[in-house]
Motif scaffolding. Structure first.
Motif, mmCIF file in Angstrom:
data_model
loop_
_atom_site.group_PDB
_atom_site.id
_atom_site.type_symbol
_atom_site.label_atom_id
_atom_site.label_comp_id
_atom_site.label_asym_id
_atom_site.label_seq_id
_atom_site.Cartn_x
_atom_site.Cartn_y
_atom_site.Cartn_z
ATOM 1 N N TYR A 1 0.725 -1.238 -0.048
ATOM 2 C CA TYR A 1 0.149 0.147 0.017
ATOM 3 C C TYR A 1 0.811 1.174 0.098
ATOM 4 C CZ TYR A 1 -3.377 -3.634 1.612
ATOM 5 O OH TYR A 1 -4.026 -4.419 2.057
ATOM 6 N N LEU A 2 0.326 2.408 -0.478
ATOM 7 C CA LEU A 2 0.913 3.786 -0.265
ATOM 8 C C LEU A 2 -0.137 4.573 0.082
ATOM 9 C CD1 LEU A 2 3.571 5.211 -0.647
ATOM 10 C CD2 LEU A 2 2.493 5.924 -2.824
ATOM 11 N N ARG A 3 -0.052 4.852 1.283
ATOM 12 C CA ARG A 3 -1.037 6.033 1.933
ATOM 13 C C ARG A 3 -0.629 7.361 1.708
ATOM 14 N NH1 ARG A 3 -6.271 6.791 3.276
ATOM 15 N NH2 ARG A 3 -6.348 8.507 4.553
ATOM 16 N N MET A 4 -1.202 8.240 1.093
ATOM 17 C CA MET A 4 -0.807 9.508 0.712
ATOM 18 C C MET A 4 -1.671 10.591 1.310
ATOM 19 S SD MET A 4 -0.085 8.697 -3.350
ATOM 20 C CE MET A 4 -1.804 8.689 -3.845
ATOM 21 N N ASN A 5 -0.936 11.479 2.227
ATOM 22 C CA ASN A 5 -1.707 12.448 2.879
ATOM 23 C C ASN A 5 -1.386 13.750 2.549
ATOM 24 O OD1 ASN A 5 -3.348 10.443 4.385
ATOM 25 N ND2 ASN A 5 -1.647 10.411 5.896
ATOM 26 N N SER A 6 -1.964 14.773 2.810
ATOM 27 C CA SER A 6 -1.742 16.235 2.294
ATOM 28 C C SER A 6 -1.046 16.198 0.979
ATOM 29 C CB SER A 6 -0.449 16.670 3.258
ATOM 30 O OG SER A 6 -0.928 16.430 4.814
ATOM 31 N N LEU A 7 -1.868 15.876 0.211
ATOM 32 C CA LEU A 7 -1.601 15.893 -1.252
ATOM 33 C C LEU A 7 -1.437 17.039 -1.756
ATOM 34 C CD1 LEU A 7 -3.596 12.629 -2.341
ATOM 35 C CD2 LEU A 7 -1.112 13.148 -3.016
ATOM 36 N N LYS A 8 -0.533 17.212 -2.860
ATOM 37 C CA LYS A 8 -0.232 18.634 -3.464
ATOM 38 C C LYS A 8 -0.419 18.308 -4.911
ATOM 39 C CE LYS A 8 3.505 19.408 0.126
ATOM 40 N NZ LYS A 8 4.761 19.846 0.038
#
Length: 127
Positions: free
Chosen positions: A80-87
């Motif tokens: 998995y790749l959890r991506m937060n605060s995406l830009k």
């Protein structure tokens, strides 16, 4: 042989989150390291994150450190790749990759060091 299939991409607003999944089949999943890369239009494929076979050792590109988290579930043959605060600059096609040739705890960040690839999943971050 390893087959990889990514999912979970999509369109998200800046500041939002997504979780990418990569399902593996073929060779015993718990025997090799996995990585995530991304490629934006007109740019080279770049390293995002890597995880050892056991999941205990991870590496991140500086551009995603503190925002993205790589993890794996060996019982489900999935990374998995959890991506937060995406830009907006995170917009790219994201690829998972398997490294079956090297010691999994070592840092490898160039595409040529990974020998199996998924088809990619698009992530678009709007501003």
């Amino acid at each position: 042989q390893v087959q990889l299939v990514e999912s979970g991409g999509g369109l998200v607003q800046a500041g939002g989150s997504l979780r990418l999944s990569c399902a593996a089949s073929g060779r015993t999943f718990s025997s090799y390291a996995m990585g995530w890369f991304r490629q934006a239009p007109g740019k080279e494929r770049e390293f995002v994150a890597r995880i050892s076979w056991s999941g205990t050792i991870t590496y991140y590109a500086d551009s995603v450190k503190g925002r993205f988290t790589i993890s794996r579930d060996n019982a489900k043959n999935t990374v998995y790749l959890r991506m937060n605060s995406l830009k907006p600059e995170d917009t790219a096609v994201y690829y998972c990759a398997a490294d079956t040739a090297h010691y999994s705890a070592t840092y490898y960040s160039t595409p040529g060091e990974y020998d199996y690839w998924g088809q990619g999943t698009q992530v678009t971050v709007s501003s």
